[in-house]
Structures are given as structure tokens and as C-alpha cells.
Scaffold this motif. Structure first.
Motif, mmCIF file in Angstrom:
data_model
loop_
_atom_site.group_PDB
_atom_site.id
_atom_site.type_symbol
_atom_site.label_atom_id
_atom_site.label_comp_id
_atom_site.label_asym_id
_atom_site.label_seq_id
_atom_site.Cartn_x
_atom_site.Cartn_y
_atom_site.Cartn_z
ATOM 1 N N ASP A 1 34.794 26.135 40.510
ATOM 2 C CA ASP A 1 35.295 25.893 39.187
ATOM 3 C C ASP A 1 34.471 26.877 38.420
ATOM 4 N N THR A 2 33.796 28.073 38.699
ATOM 5 C CA THR A 2 33.148 28.839 37.860
ATOM 6 C C THR A 2 34.050 30.054 37.283
ATOM 7 N N LEU A 3 35.124 30.267 37.878
ATOM 8 C CA LEU A 3 36.027 31.377 37.269
ATOM 9 C C LEU A 3 36.479 31.075 35.921
ATOM 10 N N LYS A 4 36.436 31.774 35.037
ATOM 11 C CA LYS A 4 36.940 31.269 33.653
ATOM 12 C C LYS A 4 37.718 32.358 33.144
ATOM 13 N N VAL A 5 38.952 32.040 32.427
ATOM 14 C CA VAL A 5 39.770 33.091 31.834
ATOM 15 C C VAL A 5 38.878 34.059 30.830
ATOM 16 N N GLY A 6 39.202 35.183 30.915
ATOM 17 C CA GLY A 6 38.500 36.167 30.055
ATOM 18 C C GLY A 6 37.467 36.827 30.992
ATOM 19 N N ASP A 7 37.131 36.471 32.449
ATOM 20 C CA ASP A 7 36.227 37.005 33.419
ATOM 21 C C ASP A 7 36.775 38.318 33.620
ATOM 22 N N ARG A 8 36.074 39.366 33.713
ATOM 23 C CA ARG A 8 36.612 40.810 33.922
ATOM 24 C C ARG A 8 35.612 41.666 34.836
ATOM 25 N N GLY B 1 45.659 26.136 39.187
ATOM 26 C CA GLY B 1 45.126 25.655 40.488
ATOM 27 C C GLY B 1 44.882 26.915 41.022
ATOM 28 N N ARG B 2 45.365 27.311 42.386
ATOM 29 C CA ARG B 2 45.079 28.558 43.517
ATOM 30 C C ARG B 2 45.576 29.469 42.861
ATOM 31 N N ARG B 3 46.504 29.672 41.923
ATOM 32 C CA ARG B 3 47.271 30.856 41.351
ATOM 33 C C ARG B 3 46.546 31.496 40.010
ATOM 34 N N ILE B 4 45.963 32.652 40.265
ATOM 35 C CA ILE B 4 45.216 33.387 39.403
ATOM 36 C C ILE B 4 45.925 34.642 38.859
ATOM 37 N N GLY B 5 46.125 34.485 37.280
ATOM 38 C CA GLY B 5 46.689 35.713 36.808
ATOM 39 C C GLY B 5 45.663 37.015 36.188
ATOM 40 N N ALA C 1 40.160 45.076 35.024
ATOM 41 C CA ALA C 1 40.800 43.687 35.470
ATOM 42 C C ALA C 1 40.342 42.441 34.686
ATOM 43 N N GLU C 2 41.144 41.788 34.060
ATOM 44 C CA GLU C 2 40.764 40.626 33.268
ATOM 45 C C GLU C 2 41.512 39.282 33.766
ATOM 46 N N CYS C 3 40.830 38.195 33.963
ATOM 47 C CA CYS C 3 41.448 37.160 34.396
ATOM 48 C C CYS C 3 42.086 36.341 33.170
ATOM 49 N N MET D 1 40.410 41.635 43.230
ATOM 50 C CA MET D 1 39.442 40.990 44.273
ATOM 51 C C MET D 1 38.013 40.638 43.936
ATOM 52 N N LYS D 2 37.768 41.800 43.242
ATOM 53 C CA LYS D 2 36.269 41.929 42.635
ATOM 54 C C LYS D 2 35.908 40.795 41.671
ATOM 55 N N VAL D 3 36.931 40.637 40.958
ATOM 56 C CA VAL D 3 36.849 39.507 39.723
ATOM 57 C C VAL D 3 36.772 38.054 40.294
#
Length: 149
Positions: free
Chosen positions: A3-10, A97-101, A90-92, A54-56
């Protein structure tokens, strides 16, 4: 996926375009591609955008997980010559869920060459391999070798 991925990670990733990543190299057996100018191919630009996404995700996946591209909606608005460096940002933008934009943008040092959105699904490789095993059996083809980590 942790759960460490956040919107705005780039991530920003730079890649020098070799001659092998130009339009004639996309499908060498296609005379239509072979007859075109040797500029960075749209298909390879899309792959570079996916690679950056993928690197994000890389530091946020659990062992045995990976991601699969499931949607791409990007422009390719300018030609890039071999030897130029393409930088992809690339920015999240969403986590469902499992689908990341992602929002992606590629620049060749002179101008923006493409931008748009991409989506990936995070999946355990053993689950994906099981799905492919069933498909291979139904199609009468050999299954893929397991993913190497």
C-alpha cells in the motif's frame, strides 16, 4: 501490491534512441515499415512509456508480482532521430485496487513527442501463467516458460 504507492508518485526515465528502434525495425518483415523513414517508431515509444510506468511501480510490488499494460491512449506528435535522447515522465494518477492509471509524456530535448494515459494491472505472475496455460492448451500451442525474477 504493497500500500506504499500513492497518486502523484512519478519517475523520469531517459533513453537514447538507437537505430534498431526506428520504424523499419518495428516489423522488419513488413515492406511497408521498411520503406518508411528511420525515425523513432510509435510502437517503441509506447513501449518506452510502459517501461517508465513499470519503474513507478517497481518498489511497490510484492515478490512474484508484475504488471501488465491493459490500456494505452497516447499521441505521437513529433519525429525523433536515432541518437536523440527521449525522456519520459510517468505519474501515477489513480489507484483502483490492482488497476493503476498513469499520465505519460515523452520529450526529445527539442519538443514533446507524445503524451497521454496508460493503465496497468498488478498481477501475481503464477496466476497469469495459469491463465496462459489454459489458453495455450485451448489454442494447441506451447505454454510460456515461467517468469524469471
Amino acid at each position: 501490491m504493497r500500500d506504499t504507492l500513492k497518486v502523484g508518485d512519478r519517475v523520469q526515465f531517459a533513453y537514447e534512441v538507437p537505430a534498431s528502434k526506428t520504424v523499419p525495425g518495428l516489423y522488419p518483415e513488413a515492406k511497408e515499415f521498411s520503406a518508411m523513414p528511420a525515425v523513432f517508431a510509435t510502437g517503441f515509444m509506447v513501449g518506452l512509456m510502459e517501461w517508465t510506468c513499470m519503474k513507478v511501480l517497481a518498489d511497490h510490488l510484492d515478490e512474484g508480482e508484475g504488471s501488465l499494460g491493459v490500456h494505452i491512449d497516447v499521441s505521437h506528435s513529433a519525429a525523433t532521430l536515432p541518437g536523440q535522447t527521449v525522456t519520459v515522465d510517468a505519474e501515477c494518477t489513480s489507484i483502483q485496487g490492482r488497476r493503476i492509471g498513469f499520465y505519460v509524456r515523452a520529450h526529445d530535448g527539442i519538443e514533446t513527442i507524445g503524451e497521454g494515459r496508460h493503465e496497468r494491472i498488478v498481477m501475481a505472475w503464477n496466476r497469469f501463467e495459469a491463465i496462459l496455460g489454459k489458453k495455450a492448451k485451448a489454442a494447441g500451442v506451447a505454454p510460456l516458460a515461467p517468469v524469471k525474477e
